[in-house]
Design a protein around this motif. Structure first.
Motif, PDB file in Angstrom:
ATOM      1  N   MET A  93       0.819  -1.224   0.000  1.00 34.04           N
ATOM      2  CA  MET A  93       0.000   0.000   0.000  1.00 34.04           C
ATOM      3  C   MET A  93       0.851   1.270   0.000  1.00 34.04           C
ATOM      4  O   MET A  93       1.960   1.284   0.461  1.00 34.04           O
ATOM      5  CB  MET A  93      -0.890   0.095   1.248  1.00 34.04           C
ATOM      6  N   ASN A  94       0.301   2.313  -0.494  1.00 39.27           N
ATOM      7  CA  ASN A  94       0.851   3.648  -0.303  1.00 39.27           C
ATOM      8  C   ASN A  94      -0.241   4.649  -0.653  1.00 39.27           C
ATOM      9  O   ASN A  94      -1.364   4.259  -0.979  1.00 39.27           O
ATOM     10  CB  ASN A  94       2.125   3.873  -1.144  1.00 39.27           C
ATOM     11  N   HIS A 139       4.311   7.744   3.453  1.00 42.18           N
ATOM     12  CA  HIS A 139       5.086   6.680   2.827  1.00 42.18           C
ATOM     13  C   HIS A 139       4.478   5.320   3.134  1.00 42.18           C
ATOM     14  O   HIS A 139       4.778   4.348   2.484  1.00 42.18           O
ATOM     15  CB  HIS A 139       6.525   6.675   3.345  1.00 42.18           C
ATOM     16  N   HIS A 140       3.712   5.244   4.184  1.00 47.85           N
ATOM     17  CA  HIS A 140       3.234   3.945   4.646  1.00 47.85           C
ATOM     18  C   HIS A 140       1.770   4.031   5.020  1.00 47.85           C
ATOM     19  O   HIS A 140       1.356   3.614   6.096  1.00 47.85           O
ATOM     20  CB  HIS A 140       4.064   3.500   5.850  1.00 47.85           C
ATOM     21  N   ILE A 141       1.008   4.567   4.133  1.00 38.17           N
ATOM     22  CA  ILE A 141      -0.415   4.715   4.401  1.00 38.17           C
ATOM     23  C   ILE A 141      -1.059   3.334   4.279  1.00 38.17           C
ATOM     24  O   ILE A 141      -0.798   2.598   3.347  1.00 38.17           O
ATOM     25  CB  ILE A 141      -1.025   5.736   3.417  1.00 38.17           C
ATOM     26  N   ASN A 142      -1.857   2.952   5.282  1.00 35.42           N
ATOM     27  CA  ASN A 142      -2.504   1.648   5.196  1.00 35.42           C
ATOM     28  C   ASN A 142      -3.927   1.806   4.658  1.00 35.42           C
ATOM     29  O   ASN A 142      -4.381   2.922   4.376  1.00 35.42           O
ATOM     30  CB  ASN A 142      -2.466   0.914   6.539  1.00 35.42           C
ATOM     31  N   ASN A 201     -10.013   6.408   5.204  1.00 34.68           N
ATOM     32  CA  ASN A 201     -10.321   7.578   6.038  1.00 34.68           C
ATOM     33  C   ASN A 201     -10.066   8.878   5.279  1.00 34.68           C
ATOM     34  O   ASN A 201     -10.837   9.830   5.349  1.00 34.68           O
ATOM     35  CB  ASN A 201      -9.471   7.560   7.311  1.00 34.68           C
ATOM     36  N   LEU A 202      -8.950   8.885   4.555  1.00 37.93           N
ATOM     37  CA  LEU A 202      -8.594  10.076   3.777  1.00 37.93           C
ATOM     38  C   LEU A 202      -9.667  10.342   2.721  1.00 37.93           C
ATOM     39  O   LEU A 202     -10.115  11.479   2.534  1.00 37.93           O
ATOM     40  CB  LEU A 202      -7.223   9.848   3.129  1.00 37.93           C
ATOM     41  N   SER A 211      -1.036  14.644  11.456  1.00 35.69           N
ATOM     42  CA  SER A 211      -0.780  13.868  10.245  1.00 35.69           C
ATOM     43  C   SER A 211      -1.675  14.370   9.121  1.00 35.69           C
ATOM     44  O   SER A 211      -2.404  15.354   9.271  1.00 35.69           O
ATOM     45  CB  SER A 211      -1.070  12.385  10.489  1.00 35.69           C
ATOM     46  N   VAL A 212      -1.636  13.638   8.038  1.00 35.37           N
ATOM     47  CA  VAL A 212      -2.400  14.071   6.864  1.00 35.37           C
ATOM     48  C   VAL A 212      -3.918  13.883   7.071  1.00 35.37           C
ATOM     49  O   VAL A 212      -4.710  14.587   6.433  1.00 35.37           O
ATOM     50  CB  VAL A 212      -1.896  13.328   5.605  1.00 35.37           C
ATOM     51  N   ILE A 213      -4.333  12.980   7.948  1.00 40.49           N
ATOM     52  CA  ILE A 213      -5.778  12.775   8.141  1.00 40.49           C
ATOM     53  C   ILE A 213      -6.426  14.021   8.771  1.00 40.49           C
ATOM     54  O   ILE A 213      -7.371  14.575   8.199  1.00 40.49           O
ATOM     55  CB  ILE A 213      -6.063  11.515   8.988  1.00 40.49           C
TER      56      ILE A 213
END
Lengths: 166, 429
Positions: A50-51, A99-102, A108-109, B123-125
């Motif tokens: 993932m990223n 760099h390590h977004i799950n 969520n984003l 963070s980005v969230i």
């Protein structure tokens, strides 16, 4: 509940790291599906670890099937199947790194940014080991065929086995 | 007098594991270490015995963010070893692909890793909750860099088409026009990026001087040039070890590197300190908006330098495409070369700084010796030096402020090991 629509594009993603034993489940299922003659509107993706780019990819589909090795709070044998509505996405606002977004971070984003989230079906089994090493444990190895057949059945609307209808 | 022991364990999860250890007592920073505890990767050993034509694909896997950079350094080392020079068309296309990688990497760092610090979110969230438009813009710009790579070399990361002496698939004019349109569609995002970051005040860490190392040449040298230290020395690529020396530090599984002084900086700020006069005019204009003077010795301005380089790469990409379209694209036979024994060095400026690959190959093209020196390793000694200088200046701040400031300093360097530097724990004794 996930309902496959053959008129729409479908993304099938296998997540995981094949160098971490059972974590490679998703990648192995995608490989197995790659040997089938799938309709053109079904796209396979080895999602690896993932990223942040998965946000863009997921947003381009209205339906997706995600396969991954699972870590469950309660023991469960056999294939586990659930939809996005069945789970609560963890929100860890301090530890995330782009760099390590799950997957939970990515979803969520997308939710926060009002992006389109596909209708998602998750499929997986509990891993026996995610230690450094190649190859799946026998139990998880066995599930590769079962998950592959389950996905093919969903797509074809009938019982299906790699290589043909059963 | 305040006594401070800082132990940061695993400031990263992905690209590596590192710890910050700082001990301060009686007005003196007694120790200041960036411990690198990640297992060595052993890529140099893996290359031994492999055919040199495999090296670019193997070494691309060193990094998922700088895969183009590693491929290019590797290709250049291979070409140098057998004594060939690729065509002008190949060089221009390579420069374009390198721009794409720098755009996606700098956008990732400035927006997703650095910006939350400046907007006081974790963070980005939470950033997406308060600054949704900025995060969407970042996603669009990162996608631009990724898509450029996909069109040009077949994949968003780990490029396929770049080969020794050329391309296995030469991009078409239609590909270039596609990228040209992608770039033009994102121009307003670039303008807003400048506007956003030029309105942010970087923390002060006004160091008196420093050593900066990078390529320098006729243009804003990213792909080619002489290896140059800001302290005066300049050497040809093959002579890189006459300028820099690696050494082992007990607390680090990554080698440290020194040049003329005990430490030096590589990366965006180093490049600007060496060559800001050669930036694209649009990038020079952007630099003015930040109002900082050069040479600049504040490591926090690496963030600024990355924004300015993003602008440079964006507009220079448009110029490179125009140049290629004017000349017309030719399908060239990249396999038209002979293998001979030799030693070659590739030095390319990748997002985080100058990257060296050196290979020695035998008569049949098999690698007998390999050496790779990555930018983060080159910056380690400088980060430690900055920690030593920074702590006394902020020692009167609260525990939380010191914690946050040290994290920001390490993160400014955009090291591979800083991917998720949010695990800092500070113990006051």
């Amino acid at each position: 509940m996930f309902q496959y629509d053959p008129e729409q594009n479908l993304l099938i993603v296998g997540f995981g790291n094949p160098l971490l034993s059972d974590d490679g489940l998703g990648v192995e299922v995608v490989k197995a599906l790659g040997e089938s003659n799938l309709p053109e509107n079904i796209h396979l993706w080895d999602g690896g670890t993932m990223n942040v780019d998965s946000v863009d990819l997921l947003s381009r589909y209205s339906q997706a099937i995600i396969i991954d090795c699972l870590e469950l709070s309660q023991s469960h044998s056999g294939i586990v199947e659930f939809s996005l509505n069945d789970v609560v996405l963890k929100k860890d606002s301090q530890q995330i790194s782009a760099h390590h977004i799950n997957l939970a971070d990515a979803l969520n984003l997308m939710l926060t940014l009002d992006m389109r989230i596909p209708d998602i079906l998750f499929l997986g089994v509990t891993g026996e080991s995610v230690r450094l090493g190649e190859g799946l444990s026998p139990v998880v190895e066995e599930s590769v065929g079962a998950i592959t057949n389950r996905i093919l059945s969903l797509i074809m609307g009938t019982k299906y086995k790699v290589g043909g209808i059963i | 007098m305040k006594k401070l022991d800082i132990n940061v364990h695993h400031i990263t999860r992905v690209e590596g594991h590192g710890n910050i250890v700082v001990n301060y007592e009686k007005g003196v920073v007694e120790s200041f270490k960036l411990e690198i505890v990640e297992s060595p990767r052993f890529f140099e050993v893996m290359l031994k015995g492999r055919h040199f034509s495999e090296a670019p694909q193997i070494t691309a896997r060193i990094c998922g963010i700088c895969a183009v950079g590693h491929t290019l350094s590797s290709l250049r080392a291979c070409e140098s070893a057998i004594g060939i020079s690729p065509s002008e068309q190949t060089v221009i296309l390579r420069k374009l692909i390198l721009h794409a990688e720098i755009i996606q990497s700098h956008v990732l760092h400035t927006y997703f890793l650095a910006l939350p610090d400046f907007l006081n979110v974790g963070s980005v969230i939470p950033l997406a909750e308060t600054h949704g438009e900025e995060v969407k813009r970042a996603l669009r710009l990162k996608k631009l860099g990724n898509d450029m790579c996909e069109v040009l070399v077949g994949r968003k990361i780990h490029p396929l088409a770049m080969q020794i002496n050329g391309f296995s698939r030469t991009p078409t004019e239609s590909d270039l026009i596609t990228i040209q349109n992608m770039l033009r569609d994102r121009e307003s995002d670039i303008e807003k990026m400048i506007e956003l970051f030029s309105g942010i005040a970087m923390p002060e860490l006004a160091l008196e001087n420093g050593e900066y190392l990078g390529l320098s040449g006729e243009d804003y040298a990213l792909y080619d040039g002489k290896i140059t230290s800001s302290l005066g020395n300049s050497v040809e690529t093959l002579d890189y070890l006459k300028l820099i020396q690696e050494h082992v530090e007990e607390h680090s599984s990554a080698k440290h590197v020194k040049a003329i002084s005990d430490s030096y900086m590589v990366g965006a700020l180093a490049r600007l300190n060496l060559s800001s006069d050669k930036l694209h005019p649009k990038a020079k204009e952007a630099l003015k908006a930040f109002g900082i003077a050069f040479p600049n010795h504040n490591p926090f301005n690496i963030n600024v330098a990355q924004v300015v380089e993003t602008v440079h790469c964006f507009y220079d990409s448009l110029e490179l495409i125009s140049m290629l379209l004017d000349k017309g694209l030719n399908v060239e036979d990249y396999r038209d070369y002979k293998v001979s024994s030799g030693t070659g060095v590739g030095a390319v400026e990748v997002p985080r700084g100058i990257l060296f690959h050196e290979y020695t190959i035998d008569d049949d093209g098999y690698i007998v010796q390999a050496n790779c020196i990555i930018p983060t390793g080159q910056n380690l000694a400088n980060i430690e030096s900055n920690l030593r200088d920074f702590v006394p200046r902020i020692i009167d701040r609260s525990k939380e402020e010191i914690t946050h400031s040290l994290e920001m300093l390490v993160r400014a360097y955009d090291p591979c090991i800083s991917c998720s530097a949010h695990f800092l724990s500070v113990d006051f004794v």
